[in-house]
Every structure is written in structure tokens, then in C-alpha cells.
Design an enzyme around this catalytic site. Structure first.
Site, PDB file in Angstrom:
ATOM      1  NE  ARG A 223     -11.612   3.030   7.112  1.00  0.00           N
ATOM      2  CZ  ARG A 223     -11.607   3.029   5.769  1.00  0.00           C
ATOM      3  NH1 ARG A 223     -12.660   3.430   5.090  1.00  0.00           N
ATOM      4  NH2 ARG A 223     -10.547   2.628   5.116  1.00  0.00           N
ATOM      5  N   GLY A 224      -8.765   6.613   7.786  1.00  0.00           N
ATOM      6  CA  GLY A 224      -7.610   7.239   7.168  1.00  0.00           C
ATOM      7  C   GLY A 224      -6.348   6.821   7.889  1.00  0.00           C
ATOM      8  CG  ASN A 225      -2.535   8.257   6.449  1.00  0.00           C
ATOM      9  OD1 ASN A 225      -2.459   9.195   7.226  1.00  0.00           O
ATOM     10  ND2 ASN A 225      -2.421   8.406   5.134  1.00  0.00           N
TER      11      ASN A 225
ATOM     12  CB  CYS B 167     -15.731  -6.262   8.301  1.00  0.00           C
ATOM     13  SG  CYS B 167     -17.233  -5.857   7.409  1.00  0.00           S
TER      14      CYS B 167
ATOM     15  CB  THR C 239     -11.962   4.847  17.004  1.00  0.00           C
ATOM     16  OG1 THR C 239     -11.632   3.528  16.540  1.00  0.00           O
ATOM     17  CG2 THR C 239     -13.124   4.742  17.972  1.00  0.00           C
TER      18      THR C 239
ATOM     19  CB  SER D  30     -11.617   0.148  15.625  1.00  0.00           C
ATOM     20  OG  SER D  30     -11.547  -1.064  16.328  1.00  0.00           O
TER      21      SER D  30
ATOM     22  CE  LYS E 184      -3.598  -2.797  12.394  1.00  0.00           C
ATOM     23  NZ  LYS E 184      -4.484  -2.285  11.347  1.00  0.00           N
ATOM     24  CG  ASP E 185      -4.730  -4.022   7.931  1.00  0.00           C
ATOM     25  OD1 ASP E 185      -5.653  -3.799   8.726  1.00  0.00           O
ATOM     26  OD2 ASP E 185      -3.758  -3.254   7.762  1.00  0.00           O
TER      27      ASP E 185
ATOM     28  NE  ARG F 281      -7.395   6.260  11.464  1.00  0.00           N
ATOM     29  CZ  ARG F 281      -7.771   5.057  11.851  1.00  0.00           C
ATOM     30  NH1 ARG F 281      -8.100   4.840  13.113  1.00  0.00           N
ATOM     31  NH2 ARG F 281      -7.818   4.058  11.004  1.00  0.00           N
TER      32      ARG F 281
ATOM     33  NE  ARG G 222      -9.114  -3.837  18.099  1.00  0.00           N
ATOM     34  CZ  ARG G 222      -8.373  -2.964  18.775  1.00  0.00           C
ATOM     35  NH1 ARG G 222      -8.216  -3.081  20.083  1.00  0.00           N
ATOM     36  NH2 ARG G 222      -7.772  -1.974  18.150  1.00  0.00           N
ATOM     37  NE  ARG G 223      -8.052   1.247  18.337  1.00  0.00           N
ATOM     38  CZ  ARG G 223      -7.362   1.552  17.244  1.00  0.00           C
ATOM     39  NH1 ARG G 223      -7.963   2.168  16.229  1.00  0.00           N
ATOM     40  NH2 ARG G 223      -6.082   1.258  17.169  1.00  0.00           N
TER      41      ARG G 223
ATOM     42  CB  SER H  42      -0.595   4.519   3.718  1.00  0.00           C
ATOM     43  OG  SER H  42      -0.120   3.344   4.361  1.00  0.00           O
TER      44      SER H  42
ATOM     45  NE  ARG I  48      -3.233  -0.155   3.105  1.00  0.00           N
ATOM     46  CZ  ARG I  48      -3.720  -0.050   4.351  1.00  0.00           C
ATOM     47  NH1 ARG I  48      -3.528  -1.027   5.210  1.00  0.00           N
ATOM     48  NH2 ARG I  48      -4.372   1.029   4.715  1.00  0.00           N
TER      49      ARG I  48
END
Length: 311
Positions: free
Chosen positions: A151-153, A244, A129, A131, A83-84, A157, A133-134, A14, A12
Site C-alpha cells: 500500500r501507499g501512494n 471492502c 498490490t 487490491s 473509486k475511493d 510503491r 480486485r486485482r 498525497s 488528501r
């Protein structure tokens, strides 16, 4: 078998992903000084899309263009954050993981411009966030806080935080370390306070199965402990078949003596239901441990919980 003269690494585009590639290039240069490397950057649909990942098919949105470049022969090696990489389905046919690098920090970090810790944040504080999960874990532990989609790198953020789109951020410690931005961290959260995602902190090297020269060249970068931990975690997620939008967290830990354990949790999105499992491998191999922990959670009702979440 002779080593290849050149290894083309697809990644990627980024800053985070390119920093990860530079780690691989440095380790490969130390191991095989005679091998040249070049980077083949791609922009994935997950990087372009700032909305709900579920609408793009989940985490695979971050890997499918990378996989395509590898399979088309445009590159020889792909670098992924484990994780991705979706674990509910196999790797693309014709590819394999050649190595898992030594694991980085698996914890999450809080970034708050005023220097407050998570427990000090006042009610109504907006946490940036996206996520699940978070979000689920914050709902369980700090229901007075508000999560806002972001979202975003990591750099993007932090720009949004500075612009006032949120009052605080949660980001992965490993990512901040890779881009040398630990200076912004207010608090590093324990794994008890914020259980990490499956595969956190591990970089995987993916090759075409028939490219034995590249596989042989990069396999020496692999870390046995990371391999055992990643294998247990990914098998756990595979058996659980989470999607997801499923708030699933967990981590394996390989102790110095070789003992392997896996702790995992499944949440409802509102954090009101939390299923827990923690097992030690004993004589079990990593994949069997992952299966056993998943079955334990399925017996607690994880299948019904996951299936009840829209995706």
C-alpha cells in the site's frame, strides 16, 4: 447569484491527490477567472495506515477527514477519486456531489523493471498490490504469479519496487498520468484482462448542500457522460452492498450516440468463481441500469458469495 471570491479546496495531502486538485484549480480558473482558490491539505487515516483497510472500515478511511473539514466549514469543496468514495452508504448528510469531471483512463498498468508483459512474467513473480480486485483477477488468469501486500501512494510503491519488496507492480493508468510517470509503464492492461474498480478515472467535486454559491460555480466543470457512468456504477455497488474485502469490478460506458452500458463482475478471493453481467440501458436511466445489473448478479449468487468473505 454572485460567484464566491475564494473557494477553499480540501484534499488528501498525497502528491496524487494534490495533482488532482491542481487539475480542478486549472479548470475552475479557465471557467471563472475571477475566483481565487486555495488548498486545505489533510492527511487521512487511510494515508497513515499501511495495514489492511478493512480494519479501518474500508475505503471511508480515505474520505472521513476530508468530509469533516467540509462539514466544519474549514473548506468549501472536496476533490475525490470516485473509486475511493464508499457507495454502500450515502454521502455524509449535508453534502452532495456538485460535478463529475471528464473521465480519465480506467485501465491498470503493469510496471516491471525488466520490461516484461503480464503474460511473460515467470512463475513465482511477486506482484505488489493489496487490491482484492486485482488479486482475485490475477488468481483467475495467472495463478502462477504471487501477490504480495503493498500500500501507499504510487511514488512510495515504486520505491518499494526498487528496493526489492516486489518484482512488479499494478497501478492505475489515470494515477500515473496525473503524476506524469507513464514512463515506467511496461504494459497497459485491457479491461478484459483486468476489469477496473467502480468509479475508476473519475474525479468528483463534493460540496455542502446549502452552499449554493460554490455548487453553482463548480457545476459547470461537470461532464454529462461521466455523470451517467458514475451514477450507474455507484448505484450498482450500492445495491450489491459489497464490503471492502469483496472483489468487485465493473465499468459503465456512454457511447457517442448516448447509449449506456454497464459491465460488472464479482469474484471469490481465489478467483475460482467469477460472476458476470453486462447490460445496456435502453430506456433505463443510469441508476436503474446499475440496479438491474446488481440484481442480475444477485440472482447468480453474489449475495452469498460476498457474505462468505470475511471482513
Amino acid at each position: 447569484m454572485s460567484a464566491p471570491e475564494l473557494i477553499r479546496i480540501v484534499s488528501r495531502s498525497s502528491p496524487m491527490a494534490l495533482a488532482q486538485v491542481e487539475r480542478v484549480r486549472a479548470e475552475l480558473a479557465a471557467l471563472h477567472p475571477g475566483i481565487r482558490t486555495e488548498v486545505v491539505p489533510v492527511t487521512t487515516s487511510g494515508d497513515r495506515w499501511m495495514g489492511d483497510l478493512a480494519k479501518l472500515g474500508g475505503k471511508g478511511a480515505f474520505t472521513k477527514e476530508v468530509d469533516a473539514a467540509l462539514l466544519a466549514g474549514e473548506a468549501d469543496l472536496a476533490v475525490h477519486c470516485v473509486k475511493d468514495v464508499p457507495a454502500d452508504r450515502p454521502l455524509p448528510a449535508g453534502t452532495t456531489f456538485a460535478a463529475f469531471l471528464k473521465r480519465d483512463d480506467i485501465r491498470d498498468a503493469l510496471i516491471h523493471p525488466g520490461g516484461l508483459t503480464l503474460d511473460e512474467l515467470p512463475a513465482g513473480t511477486r506482484i505488489g498490490t493489496s487490491s482484492v480486485r486485482r488479486i482475485a483477477q490475477l488468481a483467475a488468469s495467472h495463478p502462477e504469479l504471487e501477490c504480495v501486500p503493498m500500500r501507499g501512494n504510487a511514488g512510495r510503491r515504486m520505491e518499494k519496487l526498487a528496493a526489492g519488496d516486489a518484482d512488479a507492480l499494478l497501478l492505475a493508468v489515470s494515477g500515473l498520468e496525473r503524476i506524469d510517470r507513464m514512463d515506467v509503464v511496461t504494459e497497459v492492461l485491457s479491461v478484459e484482462a483486468m476489469c477496473p474498480p467502480i468509479g475508476a478515472g473519475i474525479l468528483a467535486l463534493q460540496c455542502r448542500e446549502d452552499d449554493t454559491r460554490t455548487i453553482d460555480a463548480v457545476s459547470g466543470l461537470g461532464d454529462p457522460r461521466a455523470w451517467r457512468e458514475a451514477t450507474a456504477e455507484r448505484m450498482f455497488l450500492h445495491v450489491l452492498q459489497g464490503h471492502c474485502n469483496s472483489p468487485i469490478a465493473g465499468y459503465a460506458r456512454c457511447e457517442r450516440g448516448g447509449d449506456l452500458s454497464l459491465r460488472a463482475r464479482v469474484f471469490t478471493p481465489d478467483g475460482k468463481t467469477v460472476l458476470n453481467a453486462h447490460e445496456w440501458a435502453g430506456p433505463l436511466d443510469p441508476a436503474t441500469l446499475g440496479t438491474s445489473v446488481a440484481v442480475t448478479l444477485l440472482r447468480q449468487g453474489a449475495r452469498e458469495l460476498i457474505d462468505s468473505i470475511a471482513h
